[in-house]
Design a protein around this motif. Structure first.
Motif, PDB file in Angstrom:
ATOM      1  N   GLU A 186       0.830  -1.206   0.000  1.00 50.44           N
ATOM      2  CA  GLU A 186       0.000   0.000   0.000  1.00 50.44           C
ATOM      3  C   GLU A 186       0.866   1.258   0.000  1.00 50.44           C
ATOM      4  O   GLU A 186       0.574   2.230  -0.709  1.00 50.44           O
ATOM      5  N   GLU A 198      -4.578  -8.499  -8.816  1.00 48.12           N
ATOM      6  CA  GLU A 198      -3.662  -7.596  -8.110  1.00 48.12           C
ATOM      7  C   GLU A 198      -3.281  -6.416  -8.994  1.00 48.12           C
ATOM      8  O   GLU A 198      -3.125  -5.290  -8.511  1.00 48.12           O
ATOM      9  N   GLU A 219      -5.193  -5.004 -11.269  1.00 49.36           N
ATOM     10  CA  GLU A 219      -6.336  -4.087 -11.304  1.00 49.36           C
ATOM     11  C   GLU A 219      -6.419  -3.276 -10.013  1.00 49.36           C
ATOM     12  O   GLU A 219      -6.618  -2.052 -10.045  1.00 49.36           O
ATOM     13  N   ARG A 220      -6.243  -3.937  -8.860  1.00 50.56           N
ATOM     14  CA  ARG A 220      -6.292  -3.220  -7.586  1.00 50.56           C
ATOM     15  C   ARG A 220      -5.137  -2.225  -7.472  1.00 50.56           C
ATOM     16  O   ARG A 220      -5.317  -1.104  -7.005  1.00 50.56           O
TER      17      ARG A 220
END
Length: 301
Positions: free
Chosen positions: A169, A191, A193-194
């Motif tokens: 993050e 992952e 896309e996120r």
């Protein structure tokens, strides 16, 4: 969206024949780019030296670092080094930076403690941009101090689109605030896309915008069952990224590579660095097979 496909060598001991065969083959077959990684305490050759060698052999393909460690390097010296390479290769350099390997030996080599890396990175990257723009830089920070320092030469375009790696993050937020693109490694389409959404959100929060075509991934692939050594390396990299995942969701077989890349495109990624998990015995044959399997995707969609 324009799909671009490059390649990187397997992380294994490389002799001079590997970067030469890979660079010449990529240029011949019509691939977009050659990328090399950095591991001071591992088998990889120095990325800047390797790219300089590859640039001298080619005239068209782009050359990139995936990724170059920034904390532990002098921003002034690195600015001149990368600008020199960019001038010599005619503006083909694509620098991508990271915090460095999460490995005690790597941190010793760069003289940086793990907890210092992020702060050093955030101080160093804006300095690189200022040097590349031709500024006389005056800066008094916790790590670097300059008084009216100007570094030459400048890059061919007086600057670079700087890409960053990472999937945590904090790394995604940092990419959104500081970078021009995101190049992840060993990720699943979900992952990707996120991560893309998180980078775009962080960029918007900082009053910035990252071009939609500036999202990509290092994509490992395999040919049949993995050797124990290759599987161990895959598992170690995935642990650093985000944890276990089905092998096909991260590293498809060559026959499934086209479908996997299409899933990544649907997730919003369009720049791909393909990497065989096991070192090929013949790079010319390998590049021909990868060309037939996936290179037709490298076109405007």
């Amino acid at each position: 969206m324009i799909v671009r496909i490059g390649m990187a060598p397997t992380a294994s001991p490389l002799g001079p024949q590997t970067p030469a065969a890979l660079a010449l083959g990529l240029e011949r077959e019509g691939f977009d780019s050659l990328w090399v990684s950095e591991r001071v305490t591992g088998p990889a050759l120095d990325p800047v030296v390797t790219l300089a060698y590859a640039a001298a052999l080619t005239s068209r393909i782009k050359i990139g670092t995936a990724v170059l460690t920034l904390p532990g390097r002098s921003p002034a010296v690195l600015a001149g080094q990368l600008a020199s390479l960019d001038v010599l290769c005619g503006g083909r350099l694509l620098p991508a930076f990271g915090l460095g390997q999460r490995h005690a030996g790597e941190q010793q080599a760069f003289g940086v403690r793990r907890e210092e890396r992020a702060a050093i990175f955030e101080e160093a990257l804006p300095l690189l941009r200022r040097f590349w723009a031709g500024e006389e830089v005056t800066h008094d920070g916790p790590r670097f101090r300059y008084e009216g320092l100007r570094v030459l030469p400048q890059p061919a375009a007086r600057g670079f689109d700087v890409w960053m790696g990472g999937t945590s993050e904090a790394e995604l937020r940092r990419t959104g605030r500081l970078a021009d693109g995101w190049l992840a490694s060993f990720i699943t389409p979900a992952e990707g896309e996120r991560g893309r959404a998180a980078v775009q959100e962080a960029a918007a929060g900082a009053g910035r915008e990252i071009e939609e075509e500036h999202f990509g991934a290092v994509v490992p692939y395999r040919r049949g069952p993995l050797s124990a050594q290759a599987r161990d390396r895959f598992d170690r990299v995935r642990r650093r990224v985000s944890g276990p995942a089905p092998l096909n969701d991260v590293a498809p077989d060559l026959d499934g590579l086209e479908a996997h890349l299409k899933r990544l495109v649907e997730a919003g990624l369009s720049k791909f660095v393909l990497m065989p998990l096991s070192p090929p015995g013949d790079w010319d044959a390998e590049l021909g097979d990868v060309r037939d399997a996936a290179l037709h995707l490298q076109a405007r969609r």
